[in-house]
Design a protein around this motif. Structure first.
Motif, PDB file in Angstrom:
ATOM      1  N   THR A  95       0.832  -1.209   0.000  1.00 53.46           N
ATOM      2  CA  THR A  95       0.000   0.000   0.000  1.00 53.46           C
ATOM      3  C   THR A  95       0.865   1.258   0.000  1.00 53.46           C
ATOM      4  O   THR A  95       0.608   2.214  -0.754  1.00 53.46           O
ATOM      5  N   LEU A  96       1.890   1.277   0.844  1.00 50.70           N
ATOM      6  CA  LEU A  96       2.799   2.420   0.890  1.00 50.70           C
ATOM      7  C   LEU A  96       3.504   2.611  -0.450  1.00 50.70           C
ATOM      8  O   LEU A  96       3.603   3.734  -0.962  1.00 50.70           O
ATOM      9  N   ALA A  97       3.983   1.507  -1.024  1.00 49.21           N
ATOM     10  CA  ALA A  97       4.693   1.592  -2.299  1.00 49.21           C
ATOM     11  C   ALA A  97       3.770   2.051  -3.425  1.00 49.21           C
ATOM     12  O   ALA A  97       4.199   2.778  -4.337  1.00 49.21           O
ATOM     13  N   SER A  98       2.498   1.651  -3.378  1.00 42.73           N
ATOM     14  CA  SER A  98       1.539   2.114  -4.390  1.00 42.73           C
ATOM     15  C   SER A  98       1.385   3.627  -4.325  1.00 42.73           C
ATOM     16  O   SER A  98       1.296   4.304  -5.357  1.00 42.73           O
ATOM     17  N   THR A  99       1.360   4.164  -3.099  1.00 43.61           N
ATOM     18  CA  THR A  99       1.293   5.614  -2.936  1.00 43.61           C
ATOM     19  C   THR A  99       2.526   6.280  -3.527  1.00 43.61           C
ATOM     20  O   THR A  99       2.439   7.308  -4.229  1.00 43.61           O
ATOM     21  N   LEU A 100       3.702   5.701  -3.284  1.00 45.70           N
ATOM     22  CA  LEU A 100       4.939   6.251  -3.831  1.00 45.70           C
ATOM     23  C   LEU A 100       4.954   6.179  -5.353  1.00 45.70           C
ATOM     24  O   LEU A 100       5.457   7.090  -6.024  1.00 45.70           O
ATOM     25  N   CYS A 101       4.405   5.094  -5.916  1.00 40.54           N
ATOM     26  CA  CYS A 101       4.304   4.991  -7.376  1.00 40.54           C
ATOM     27  C   CYS A 101       3.471   6.137  -7.948  1.00 40.54           C
ATOM     28  O   CYS A 101       3.798   6.710  -8.994  1.00 40.54           O
ATOM     29  N   SER A 102       2.392   6.480  -7.260  1.00 39.28           N
ATOM     30  CA  SER A 102       1.472   7.494  -7.783  1.00 39.28           C
ATOM     31  C   SER A 102       2.065   8.896  -7.755  1.00 39.28           C
ATOM     32  O   SER A 102       1.578   9.780  -8.466  1.00 39.28           O
ATOM     33  N   ILE A 103       3.088   9.130  -6.935  1.00 36.17           N
ATOM     34  CA  ILE A 103       3.682  10.467  -6.856  1.00 36.17           C
ATOM     35  C   ILE A 103       5.115  10.490  -7.377  1.00 36.17           C
ATOM     36  O   ILE A 103       5.827  11.477  -7.183  1.00 36.17           O
ATOM     37  N   ALA A 104       5.534   9.408  -8.035  1.00 32.97           N
ATOM     38  CA  ALA A 104       6.921   9.327  -8.520  1.00 32.97           C
ATOM     39  C   ALA A 104       7.212  10.482  -9.477  1.00 32.97           C
ATOM     40  O   ALA A 104       6.510  10.655 -10.481  1.00 32.97           O
ATOM     41  N   PRO A 105       8.263  11.273  -9.216  1.00 31.36           N
ATOM     42  CA  PRO A 105       8.560  12.430 -10.068  1.00 31.36           C
ATOM     43  C   PRO A 105       9.277  12.070 -11.353  1.00 31.36           C
ATOM     44  O   PRO A 105       9.308  12.863 -12.297  1.00 31.36           O
ATOM     45  N   ASN A 106       9.890  10.875 -11.405  1.00 30.06           N
ATOM     46  CA  ASN A 106      10.636  10.488 -12.603  1.00 30.06           C
ATOM     47  C   ASN A 106      10.644   8.957 -12.719  1.00 30.06           C
ATOM     48  O   ASN A 106      10.130   8.250 -11.840  1.00 30.06           O
ATOM     49  N   LEU A 107      11.250   8.490 -13.796  1.00 32.70           N
ATOM     50  CA  LEU A 107      11.240   7.056 -14.080  1.00 32.70           C
ATOM     51  C   LEU A 107      11.968   6.262 -12.995  1.00 32.70           C
ATOM     52  O   LEU A 107      11.490   5.209 -12.559  1.00 32.70           O
TER      53      LEU A 107
END
Length: 484
Positions: A95-107
């Motif tokens: 769940t935490l990683a999914s949140t980080l995926c959604s706000i990832a600033p770059n590849l």
């Protein structure tokens, strides 16, 4: 993951049992839907993050590669430290990683978040199935629970392209990861309240050296395959990575047989059915993942379809898989694995051959037929892989054999994306892209032909003899299943 018999305990009430099943199915839903959602969103991610084809490959393979590398370790940790605790940890990380995926600033940030997401994912589906097995004590109730589990997998496979296409087109690709967050949080809280804790009476020992060798072998192979075009196949780094993969394989062959409880029991591979199941899993799931990767790009970047339209066109593949999976189970029960493997391999080869004619004007109706045929092939092949892997294994070894088969599927999925993307290169529009995919479609046809051959080999007289030898070698107990 190995399963051990636990002391008898009072049966839970039906309502509580159903709640446990529902909570476990929530994890299956978000993990299974994640793969197809990401495929549909790849062209949008390319545009937003200026990603190359190798970058898109890493978005997919960062997940499957990590899960393939650590799934067996996660299962061992769950047996040792508690299945509910491991399950909740996996949900939290996912769940935490999914949140980080959604706000990832770059590849690079997105790929890193996908790796973290995979670490959590490795603790979900296998552990959830173990929870179900150890919660549903009545065999009939357990069979119904596994049936529900399979249905949820099918539903997520159908919804994945549709939800992914809708969200990508209407909100943006980042929203495909948002859907995991509320479901994950709900599952964490419900698991704490309703899922009973359980451990194995004697958990398998953790094998860190074996785990290191497996991770190095998988990781270096995939990295070299994806980056070979960019860095050059004769570059020191690429040659060094392939050498590292070979050395890791040698390390496995030398180190693992000397361990009392190895991560990989190499004696399994003396069984012709088990070795055949492993090769079929790698080759067929390579075909499936490469197929999904290339078609997501083809439909949107060559044919100009929207993300939602592309998702709709991919639904027949999921429907074919759902419809044919129970048929495969019935065929195995009556005739053994030979028939479903032969049909699946033949249909995969036919699909691959049809796609070797792919161009910028191929009728979409023709593609839908190919998708449906290949979907049926995928549904037919999955049950025989597990059945063939555990055939002849003592009951105490069947869980580990099934876990190795599952790891083979995941490694095959990583390999398929790596190979298909490498063959396509950065040609992602027009005739250049379609022609660059033809080599992979020939490989897909070859994978189908190999499935047919191994399906026949694994059911022959020599295969039955090898099953008897391996059963006696591993355990004096009766075999887990017979090869027909």
């Amino acid at each position: 993951m190995m399963t051990f018999l636990e002391p008898a305990r009072p049966a839970a009430r039906p309502l509580r049992l159903n709640l446990v099943l529902a909570i476990c199915c929530l994890s299956l839903f978000i993990v299974s839907m994640d793969a197809t959602i990401v495929n549909v969103a790849l062209p949008a991610i390319r545009r937003d993050l200026q990603a190359t084809t190798s970058g898109l490959q890493w978005i997919v393979d960062a997940y499957t590669l990590v899960v393939a590398s650590v799934t067996m370790l996660s299962g061992s940790l769950a047996d040792r430290f508690g299945r509910r605790r491991t399950f909740q940890t996996g949900l939290t990380v996912f769940t935490l990683a999914s949140t980080l995926c959604s706000i990832a600033p770059n590849l690079h940030a997105l790929v890193g978040a996908r790796m973290l997401q995979a670490l959590g994912g490795s603790m979900l589906n296998p552990v959830a199935m173990s929870i179900i097995t150890n919660t549903f004590l009545d065999p009939k109730a357990r069979a119904r629970a596994i049936g529900v589990w399979g249905a949820v997998f099918g539903i997520s496979a159908v919804l994945g392209p549709l939800v992914g296409g809708t969200l990508t087109q209407s909100v943006g690709w980042r929203s495909i990861f948002w859907i995991n967050v509320p479901i994950g949080v709900a599952a964490i809280l419900l698991a704490q309240r309703f899922v009973p804790e359980s451990k194995a009476p004697r958990a398998r020992r953790v094998d860190p050296i074996g785990q290191l060798f497996v991770s190095l072998a998988f990781g270096s192979t995939i990295y070299a395959t994806i980056e070979g075009n960019r860095l050059g196949w004769s570059s020191p780094l690429i040659l060094g990575l392939f050498t590292l993969a070979l050395c890791s394989l040698v390390g496995i062959l030398i180190y693992e047989p000397r361990q009392r409880e190895p991560l990989l029991d190499l004696r399994f591979f003396r069984s012709i059915p088990f070795s055949s199941a492993t090769i079929i899993a790698v080759s067929m799931f390579s075909a499936l993942s490469g197929f999904g990767f290339l078609n997501a790009l083809y439909l949107q970047e060559v044919r100009g379809l929207s993300a939602l339209q592309a998702g709709l066109y991919m639904v027949p593949l999921a429907l074919g898989t759902i419809l044919s999976s129970p048929i495969s189970g019935r065929l195995i029960g009556r005739y053994g694995t030979r028939i479903p493997l032969a049909i699946s391999g033949s249909m995969t080869a036919l699909s691959g051959l049809a796609l070797t004619r792919l161009d910028v004007a191929t009728p979409l109706s023709e593609l839908v037929c190919v998708y449906l045929i290949f979907g049926i092939a995928v549904g037919l092949v999955n049950p025989p892989i597990t059945n063939t892997a555990v055939s002849g294994m003592p009951r105490a070894q069947a869980g580990l054999a099934a876990a190795i088969a599952s790891t083979s599927r995941l490694f095959g999925a990583s390999l398929g994306v790596a190979i298909s993307g490498t063959l396509a290169g950065d040609r992602h529009v027009g005739l250049a892209f379609t022609q660059s995919t033809h080599a992979f479609w020939w490989l897909m046809a070859g994978a189908g032909s190999l499935c047919v051959f191994l399906g026949l080999l694994s059911n022959g007289r020599s295969a039955r003899a090898s099953v008897a030898r391996i059963a006696a070698l591993l355990d004096d107990a009766a075999p887990f299943a017979e090869v027909k």
